[in-house]
Design a protein around this motif. Structure first.
Motif, mmCIF file in Angstrom:
data_model
loop_
_atom_site.group_PDB
_atom_site.id
_atom_site.type_symbol
_atom_site.label_atom_id
_atom_site.label_comp_id
_atom_site.label_asym_id
_atom_site.label_seq_id
_atom_site.Cartn_x
_atom_site.Cartn_y
_atom_site.Cartn_z
ATOM 1 N N SER A 11 0.829 -1.196 0.000
ATOM 2 C CA SER A 11 0.000 0.000 0.000
ATOM 3 C C SER A 11 0.864 1.247 0.000
ATOM 4 N N ASP A 52 -4.171 -8.782 -6.965
ATOM 5 C CA ASP A 52 -4.869 -7.916 -6.014
ATOM 6 C C ASP A 52 -5.502 -8.728 -4.883
ATOM 7 N N GLU A 53 -6.004 -9.916 -5.212
ATOM 8 C CA GLU A 53 -6.572 -10.791 -4.179
ATOM 9 C C GLU A 53 -5.488 -11.243 -3.193
ATOM 10 N N ARG A 55 -2.782 -9.564 -2.495
ATOM 11 C CA ARG A 55 -2.466 -8.379 -1.681
ATOM 12 C C ARG A 55 -3.532 -8.141 -0.614
ATOM 13 N N ALA A 56 -4.791 -8.342 -0.974
ATOM 14 C CA ALA A 56 -5.879 -8.162 -0.002
ATOM 15 C C ALA A 56 -5.767 -9.186 1.130
ATOM 16 N N GLU A 57 -5.448 -10.421 0.789
ATOM 17 C CA GLU A 57 -5.277 -11.448 1.826
ATOM 18 C C GLU A 57 -4.088 -11.116 2.715
ATOM 19 N N LYS A 59 -3.001 -8.176 3.374
ATOM 20 C CA LYS A 59 -3.427 -7.063 4.229
ATOM 21 C C LYS A 59 -4.280 -7.584 5.387
#
Length: 147
Positions: A11, A52-53, A55-57, A59
């Motif tokens: 991020s 992106d998935e 990265r979301a996980e 996070k």
């Protein structure tokens, strides 16, 4: 391709991207040179979406770790408070038990909470043969006589 563990989310530039560099290179290839090409089940949009998935996980993992760290600190603080309170409670109970000799069971229970008292060992007689005395370094291994 290598897989790196999910550590931090990208991020900000100072954080590590959980998507490995070699995987990002493939995504960049499909985003630039192969942007107008689509293979069955593989194209630039799908690769970006899956990255992106990840990265979301990552996070979510970082947030869960932060929450766990905060919860552990809170639990440790509460345990320290409880420990201090129980120490004070034992002291009060001891004073109460000493002030009420007719209630010996209380003082006995408080004494039991303190744990067994160790009696000092005055001397222990060794059994068996005495240890051999070696010449040369004998002064290093001289055993003190019990008093």
């Amino acid at each position: 391709m290598t897989s790196n563990p999910l550590t931090l989310v990208s991020s900000s530039p100072s954080e590590i991207d959980p998507v490995p560099a070699d995987v990002r290179a493939v995504i960049d290839l499909f985003a630039t040179h192969l942007a107008k090409v689509a293979f069955p089940d593989v194209d630039a949009a799908l690769l970006r979406k899956q990255a992106d998935e990840v990265r979301a996980e990552a996070k979510a993992i970082a947030q869960a770790r932060d929450a766990l760290t905060a919860a552990e600190a809170k639990a440790a603080a509460r345990l320290a408070t409880l420990s201090e309170t129980t120490t004070r409670a034992i002291a009060y109970a001891r004073i109460y038990g000493q002030a009420h000799p007719d209630r010996k069971a209380i003082l006995d229970a408080v004494t039991a909470l303190d744990g067994p008292t160790e009696t000092p060992v005055t001397s222990i007689k060794r059994r068996g043969r005495p240890p051999k005395q070696r010449e040369g370094n004998a002064e290093l291994f001289v055993q003190a006589e019990p008093q």
